[in-house]
Design an enzyme around this catalytic site. Structure first.
Site, mmCIF file in Angstrom:
data_model
loop_
_atom_site.group_PDB
_atom_site.id
_atom_site.type_symbol
_atom_site.label_atom_id
_atom_site.label_comp_id
_atom_site.label_asym_id
_atom_site.label_seq_id
_atom_site.Cartn_x
_atom_site.Cartn_y
_atom_site.Cartn_z
ATOM 1 N N ASP A 165 4.595 -2.980 -7.625
ATOM 2 C CA ASP A 165 3.798 -1.901 -7.023
ATOM 3 C C ASP A 165 3.951 -0.620 -7.828
ATOM 4 O O ASP A 165 2.987 0.108 -8.063
ATOM 5 C CB ASP A 165 4.270 -1.639 -5.577
ATOM 6 C CG ASP A 165 4.084 -2.849 -4.685
ATOM 7 O OD1 ASP A 165 3.141 -3.631 -4.931
ATOM 8 O OD2 ASP A 165 4.893 -3.028 -3.753
ATOM 9 N N THR A 173 12.379 -5.532 -5.746
ATOM 10 C CA THR A 173 11.350 -5.341 -4.716
ATOM 11 C C THR A 173 10.541 -4.069 -5.011
ATOM 12 O O THR A 173 11.115 -2.996 -5.197
ATOM 13 C CB THR A 173 12.000 -5.204 -3.320
ATOM 14 O OG1 THR A 173 12.981 -6.216 -3.168
ATOM 15 C CG2 THR A 173 10.965 -5.316 -2.214
ATOM 16 N N GLY A 184 7.903 -7.753 -19.799
ATOM 17 C CA GLY A 184 7.063 -6.564 -19.931
ATOM 18 C C GLY A 184 5.685 -6.780 -19.348
ATOM 19 O O GLY A 184 5.557 -7.235 -18.209
ATOM 20 N N GLY A 198 0.831 -1.202 0.000
ATOM 21 C CA GLY A 198 0.000 0.000 0.000
ATOM 22 C C GLY A 198 0.866 1.253 0.000
ATOM 23 O O GLY A 198 0.663 2.176 -0.803
ATOM 24 N N GLU A 207 -2.407 -7.323 1.108
ATOM 25 C CA GLU A 207 -1.628 -7.487 2.342
ATOM 26 C C GLU A 207 -2.413 -7.026 3.575
ATOM 27 O O GLU A 207 -1.833 -6.891 4.649
ATOM 28 C CB GLU A 207 -0.303 -6.721 2.253
ATOM 29 C CG GLU A 207 0.767 -7.514 1.518
ATOM 30 C CD GLU A 207 2.124 -6.858 1.541
ATOM 31 O OE1 GLU A 207 3.107 -7.552 1.230
ATOM 32 O OE2 GLU A 207 2.229 -5.656 1.854
#
Ligand code: RIB
Length: 311
Positions: free
Chosen positions: A257, A253, A229, A41, A143
């Site tokens: 997102d 990482t 991609g 988030g 999450e």
């Protein structure tokens, strides 16, 4: 300007750099460590705000020492955190084993992210419930408890606010009701394979697996394919593929997102479908070149400059 509301997790990312994953029973020496801000988030909210969108984050942190630096990083990224509530106990933590090729393995301890709704049977906070109809787009991940996502998606649906659900987070099946009416559902290739039980080796296979979500009520499936991609599969209209930009990878990482948030920003801006994918892939290409999740989210000017420099 139509604002973006992100409801999701905030984590302290506890990084340990390693040459490779340890085998059971082995003690492996790390080559570096750091604590960085993260959580799907928080990462998505920071990415959207850095890309120029007015962004609110609703979430939970603990009352430990990990909370303040995350809130400071979010404030520096210009995310409005008025809807982030401190709860007694620990902030979410992610132990991130970062390998030298930029790949990672993550162990999650959800902490405050799982305190949503414990006292109130998952009824949405009044302030968050009021923020949903006032936003231009709602962005969710997995999450935080699924019941919270469901409650948020119900409010969005009844007030005509489009919802994007990133499949990242919990590896359990998605409640069927959560998928109904989604504007966009965005899994990565392994999430798509796990959720459908189908192969995703070729783009045709990815499209076929994505289309199973149309039958479950999703309008558009946006598949993140890492080094391949992405593939955009609308229920009606043209399927679009965007190859990844070849860049040196330091840390993957948070790249997913970054991609989803950049896509949300481009959608709110009214960019055409092909440009949305290019914009999102460019943002992710910049993200993977820096260590950390939230700290690696690029600014708007960086993405524009990167796109201009492409042949
Ligand atoms: O998507 C990346 C995020 O997953 C990390 O920031 C970590 O907190 C985990 O939740």
């Amino acid at each position: 300007m139509r604002s973006l509301l992100v409801i999701g997790s905030l984590n302290a990312d506890l990084y340990v750099e390693i040459p490779r994953l340890p085998i059971p029973g082995e003690t492996l020496a790390g080559t570096g460590n750091a604590v960085r801000s993260g959580g799907k988030g928080a990462n998505q909210a920071a990415a959207a705000a850095r890309l120029g969108r007015l962004t609110w984050l609703a979430g939970r942190v603990g009352t430990d020492a990990f909370a303040a630096p995350i809130l400071t990083d979010l404030a520096e990224a210009c995310v409005d955190t008025a809807l982030v509530k401190p709860m007694p106990g620990a902030t979410g933590q992610a132990l991130i084993l970062l390998q030298s090729d930029g790949d990672n393995a993550i162990i999650l301890s959800p902490g405050a992210n799982h305190t949503w709704g414990l006292a109130d049977g998952f009824a949405m906070d009044t302030a968050v419930a009021a923020a949903i109809p006032a936003s231009g787009l709602l962005l969710l991940q997995r999450e935080i408890p699924g019941e919270v996502n469901l409650a948020a998606a119900r409010i969005a649906r009844s007030s005509g606010v489009p919802v994007i659900l990133d499949a990242g987070g919990e590896a359990t099946p998605i409640p069927p009701e959560l998928l109904i009416g989604l504007h966009t559902f965005s899994p990565n290739e392994s999430e798509l394979a796990r959720l459908t039980g189908l192969p995703v080796d070729t783009l045709d296979q990815v499209e076929a697996a994505a289309r199973t979500f149309h039958r479950r009520g999703v309008h558009h499936v946006l598949v993140k394919l890492g080094a391949r991609g992405c593939l955009s599969v609308p229920r009606e209209g043209t399927v679009l593929a965007q190859p990844a930009f070849p860049v040196p990878v330091v840390d993957t990482t948070g790249a997913g997102d970054c991609f989803t948030a950049a896509y949300a920003v481009a959608l709110l801006e009214g960019q055409d479908p092909a440009r949305r994918l290019r914009f999102a892939c460019a943002a992710a290409a910049l993200c993977v070149q820096t260590k950390g999740a939230l700290p690696a989210m690029p600014k708007r000017a960086q993405v524009e400059a990167f796109l201009e420099a492409q042949p």
